[in-house]
Design a protein around this motif. Structure first.
Motif, short mmCIF file in Angstrom:
data_model
loop_
_atom_site.label_atom_id
_atom_site.label_comp_id
_atom_site.label_asym_id
_atom_site.label_seq_id
_atom_site.Cartn_x
_atom_site.Cartn_y
_atom_site.Cartn_z
N VAL A 25 4.72 3.60 1.47
CA VAL A 25 6.26 3.57 1.88
C VAL A 25 6.05 2.36 1.05
N LEU A 26 5.38 1.51 2.01
CA LEU A 26 5.97 -0.30 1.56
C LEU A 26 6.87 -0.70 0.28
N PRO A 27 5.60 -0.70 -0.64
CA PRO A 27 5.98 -0.92 -1.83
C PRO A 27 7.19 -0.12 -2.62
N ARG A 93 1.72 -8.47 5.97
CA ARG A 93 1.72 -9.09 4.44
C ARG A 93 2.44 -8.91 3.23
N ALA A 94 1.85 -6.99 3.74
CA ALA A 94 3.19 -6.78 2.09
C ALA A 94 4.24 -6.99 2.29
N SER A 95 4.81 -7.75 2.97
CA SER A 95 6.57 -8.44 3.20
C SER A 95 6.54 -8.84 1.71
N SER A 121 -9.25 -14.34 2.18
CA SER A 121 -8.13 -15.22 2.08
C SER A 121 -6.47 -14.11 1.80
N ARG A 122 -6.95 -13.27 0.65
CA ARG A 122 -5.86 -12.71 0.64
C ARG A 122 -4.68 -13.37 -0.63
N PRO A 123 -5.19 -14.31 -1.82
CA PRO A 123 -4.34 -15.20 -2.42
C PRO A 123 -3.12 -14.47 -2.94
N ILE A 124 -1.84 -14.96 -3.86
CA ILE A 124 -1.18 -14.46 -4.59
C ILE A 124 -1.03 -14.58 -6.09
N ASP A 125 -2.36 -15.20 -6.20
CA ASP A 125 -1.88 -16.03 -7.70
C ASP A 125 -1.64 -14.85 -9.26
N GLN A 126 -2.24 -13.94 -8.79
CA GLN A 126 -1.54 -13.11 -9.44
C GLN A 126 -0.30 -11.77 -10.01
N HIS A 127 0.38 -12.22 -8.08
CA HIS A 127 1.62 -11.83 -8.58
C HIS A 127 2.25 -12.99 -9.27
N SER A 165 -5.52 -6.18 -8.63
CA SER A 165 -5.00 -6.26 -7.78
C SER A 165 -3.59 -4.46 -7.61
N VAL A 166 -3.41 -4.33 -6.63
CA VAL A 166 -2.46 -3.33 -6.01
C VAL A 166 -1.49 -4.33 -5.27
N GLY A 167 -0.88 -5.16 -5.48
CA GLY A 167 -0.34 -5.86 -4.45
C GLY A 167 1.07 -6.44 -6.21
N THR A 306 -12.01 0.48 0.13
CA THR A 306 -11.54 -0.57 0.70
C THR A 306 -11.91 -0.02 1.91
N ASP A 307 -10.79 0.59 2.20
CA ASP A 307 -9.64 0.85 3.40
C ASP A 307 -10.46 2.03 4.17
N MET A 308 -11.80 2.89 3.49
CA MET A 308 -12.59 3.46 4.02
C MET A 308 -14.00 3.20 4.79
N PHE A 330 -13.06 -7.44 -0.76
CA PHE A 330 -12.33 -7.93 0.17
C PHE A 330 -13.85 -8.92 0.86
N GLU A 331 -13.19 -10.13 0.79
CA GLU A 331 -14.51 -11.34 0.63
C GLU A 331 -14.67 -11.74 2.10
N ASN A 332 -13.84 -10.95 3.34
CA ASN A 332 -14.54 -10.89 4.90
C ASN A 332 -14.05 -9.60 5.43
N ARG A 333 -14.51 -8.12 4.91
CA ARG A 333 -14.33 -7.20 5.84
C ARG A 333 -15.32 -6.70 6.28
N PHE A 334 -16.75 -7.52 7.50
CA PHE A 334 -16.93 -7.28 7.58
C PHE A 334 -17.11 -6.90 9.37
C1 UD1 Z 1 -0.06 -2.74 2.04
C2 UD1 Z 1 -1.21 -2.14 0.61
O1 UD1 Z 1 -1.19 -1.55 -0.56
N1 UD1 Z 1 -1.96 -2.75 0.95
C3 UD1 Z 1 -3.79 -2.01 -0.16
C4 UD1 Z 1 -3.46 -3.36 -0.66
O2 UD1 Z 1 -3.63 -4.40 -0.75
P1 UD1 Z 1 -3.53 -5.70 -1.83
O3 UD1 Z 1 -2.41 -5.52 -2.42
O4 UD1 Z 1 -3.15 -7.08 -0.70
O5 UD1 Z 1 -4.84 -5.97 -2.09
P2 UD1 Z 1 -5.22 -6.36 -4.05
O6 UD1 Z 1 -5.62 -4.97 -4.82
O7 UD1 Z 1 -3.99 -7.64 -4.21
O8 UD1 Z 1 -6.38 -7.71 -3.03
C5 UD1 Z 1 -7.65 -6.92 -3.61
C6 UD1 Z 1 -8.76 -7.99 -3.71
O9 UD1 Z 1 -7.48 -8.89 -5.08
C7 UD1 Z 1 -7.19 -10.14 -4.52
N2 UD1 Z 1 -6.64 -11.13 -4.59
C8 UD1 Z 1 -5.08 -10.14 -5.01
C9 UD1 Z 1 -4.01 -10.67 -5.52
C10 UD1 Z 1 -4.01 -12.26 -5.89
O10 UD1 Z 1 -3.18 -12.52 -7.19
N3 UD1 Z 1 -4.99 -12.29 -6.13
C11 UD1 Z 1 -5.98 -11.93 -5.30
O11 UD1 Z 1 -7.22 -13.20 -4.87
C12 UD1 Z 1 -6.99 -10.29 -2.33
O12 UD1 Z 1 -7.85 -11.29 -2.29
C13 UD1 Z 1 -8.57 -9.27 -2.99
O13 UD1 Z 1 -9.97 -9.88 -2.33
O14 UD1 Z 1 -4.46 -3.06 -1.52
C14 UD1 Z 1 -6.26 -3.13 -0.75
C15 UD1 Z 1 -7.06 -3.12 -2.18
O15 UD1 Z 1 -7.12 -1.60 -2.38
C16 UD1 Z 1 -5.61 -2.12 0.07
O16 UD1 Z 1 -6.71 -2.51 0.74
C17 UD1 Z 1 -4.83 -2.44 1.24
O17 UD1 Z 1 -4.35 -1.90 1.80
#
Ligand code: UD1
Ligand code: PEP
Length: 437
Positions: A25-27, A93-95, A121-127, A165-167, A306-308, A330-334
């Motif tokens: 729903v967020l996207p 973050r999904a904003s 750290s969840r960077p957005i470099d790929q976006h 990357s999902v986002g 990872t969400d499970m 994710f590098e710190n999901r523990f």
């Molecule tokens: C709102 C939403 O849908 N959230 C989900 C989405 O998050 P989100 O879209 O943030 O997750 P991503 O698939 O993008 O991230 C996965 C990994 O890729 C890394 N990364 C991502 C983008 C980027 O530009 N560079 C980079 O290095 C992230 O830091 C992370 O380690 O997918 C994740 C992975 O299934 C889920 O845990 C989240 O519940």
């Protein structure tokens, strides 16, 4: 402070209904900004704090948004503003997902930098790499990311993601819908939520092909229109209730769960001895008397989600033998491991893996949720721990679960949510504009 109080020992049985998926729903709500003509009507929307937050972001951007009876209505036909400030991006973050839509629609977007969070750290470099390939100039400074399309419109491009990357897949897909020419996006995420977003975009008039595979092809169009859409069921909420059934040796029908969305989870739980029966209304889950230990590695879809991970950790603490969970996404999901230890769990972290010797003699304790799935996992552990478990930091839970404790109570859990002092209740009704007026 609010707390959930669980008294362990009850076996769960009955039926629980799954909500619409938060991560779909967020996207989809972010994508409604692409429609310069007509209203979008999004149904089966869960009443989660994240949904209220994204609605607020859209209102800030000058869209008209109503949320009533699990339906979000968006009219984004007015001129939109281009800036999403930190006060919203910080909450969720999904904003950052509004960036692709704004850039496509306005040729410009300014979104606060999301910053790190508990799970990595969840960077957005790929976006950003995607936007740049489509002709945007991207600048990062003063806590903002600013992107501007040359000539006011993005162009199609060939983009290869370093990681699926999902986002990034979603943001670039949205940006490409209104670009001039064709975008080919490779090594993309294949999650069911990507397919849901593509289906919505196509209803709006976009030309997106290949969602759910490793390559998505988007032919840019000149204009998009509001559309009507039902959100897919939440596979992570469904999976959480599957674990609730399994951990208590219960018998629960998870109504609305889609087997194909949870293949890797079901396969792992079957290895543990859990029985799944596909029924017309959903999936019935039967927990065995004894659970077997298994090893799990989180991966992008169709791998184990990872969400499970934290909910499965709760289940494996209760299983017989040694289990290993390796987190690769994710590098710190523990962060929840320390909280499980407060409940007497035999669990240790080794690098990116966690090793559990089960079954742990789990004991009730006061524990704090470290993220939304950890919140659910601690509550699940409380269902089988000896004595009383108190879970705090429920703001995380409310990001991803609707009426979680009421749903568990209806299945027979001894659980309640208490407030130690008067809480301010956010009245969503106050924001509702009558779109039909
Ligand atoms: C709102 C939403 O849908 N959230 C989900 C989405 O998050 P989100 O879209 O943030 O997750 P991503 O698939 O993008 O991230 C996965 C990994 O890729 C890394 N990364 C991502 C983008 C980027 O530009 N560079 C980079 O290095 C992230 O830091 C992370 O380690 O997918 C994740 C992975 O299934 C889920 O845990 C989240 O519940
Ligand atoms: C990590 C999650 O969500 P988000 O990306 O919204 O933080 C999640 O849903 O488990």
């Amino acid at each position: 402070m609010e707390k959930i109080i669980v008294r362990g020992g009850n076996r769960l049985s009955g039926t629980v209904k799954v909500e619409g998926a938060k991560n779909a729903v967020l996207p989809v709500i972010a994508a409604t900004l692409l429609a310069s003509d007509g209203k979008s009507v999004i149904r089966d929307v869960p009443t989660l704090s994240d949904v209220y937050t994204i609605n607020e972001v859209l209102r800030y951007l000058n869209a008209e948004v109503a949320f009533k009876d699990n339906t979000v209505t968006v009219n984004a036909s007015r001129e939109l503003s281009v800036e999403a400030p930190f006060e919203y991006v910080r909450k969720m973050r999904a904003s950052v997902l509004v960036m692709g839509s704004l850039l496509a629609r306005n040729g410009r977007a300014r979104v606060a930098l999301p910053g790190g969070c508990a799970i990595g750290s969840r960077p957005i470099d790929q976006h950003l790499k995607g936007f740049e390939a489509m002709g945007a100039t991207v600048k990062v400074g003063n806590g903002f990311i600013e992107a501007e399309a040359a000539g006011g419109r993005l162009h199609g491009a060939k983009i290869y993601l370093d990681f699926p990357s999902v986002g990034a897949t979603e943001n670039i897909m949205m940006a490409a819908t209104l670009a001039k020419g064709t975008t080919i996006l490779e090594n993309v995420a294949k999650e069911p939520e990507i397919v849901d977003l593509a289906n919505f975009l196509n209803k709006m008039g976009a030309k997106v092909r290949g969602a759910g595979t490793g390559t998505i092809r988007i032919e840019g169009v000149d204009v998009l229109f509001g559309a009507d859409h039902n959100i897919i069921p939440d596979r992570i909420e469904a999976g959480t209730f599957m674990v609730a059934a399994a951990i208590t040796g219960g018998d629960v029908l998870v109504q609305g769960a889609v087997p194909e969305h949870s293949t890797s989870l079901i396969a792992k739980m079957e290895e543990m001895g859990v029985i799944f029966i596909e029924e017309a209304e959903g999936i019935r889950v039967l927990g065995p008397d004894k659970l077997k230990a298994v090893d799990i590695k989180t991966m992008p879809h169709p791998g184990f989600p990872t969400d499970m991970q934290s909910q499965m950790m709760a289940l494996l603490l209760h299983a017989n033998g040694t289990s290993v969970i390796t987190e690769t996404v994710f590098e710190n999901r523990f962060m929840h491991v320390e909280e499980f230890r407060r409940m007497n769990a035999d669990v240790k972290i080794e690098g990116r893996s966690v090793i559990m010797n089960g079954p742990s003699n789990l004991q009730g304790a006061e524990v704090a949720a470290t993220d939304l799935r950890a919140a659910a996992a601690l509550i699940l552990t409380g269902l089988v721990a000896d004595g009383v478990t108190r879970v705090t930091e429920l703001k995380h839970l409310d990001r991803g679960y609707v009426n979680f404790h009421q749903k568990l109570a209806a299945l027979g859990a001894d659980i309640e949510r208490i407030s130690e002092k008067e809480e301010t209740v956010v009245d969503e009704e106050a924001y509702i504009t009558d779109m039909n007026a």
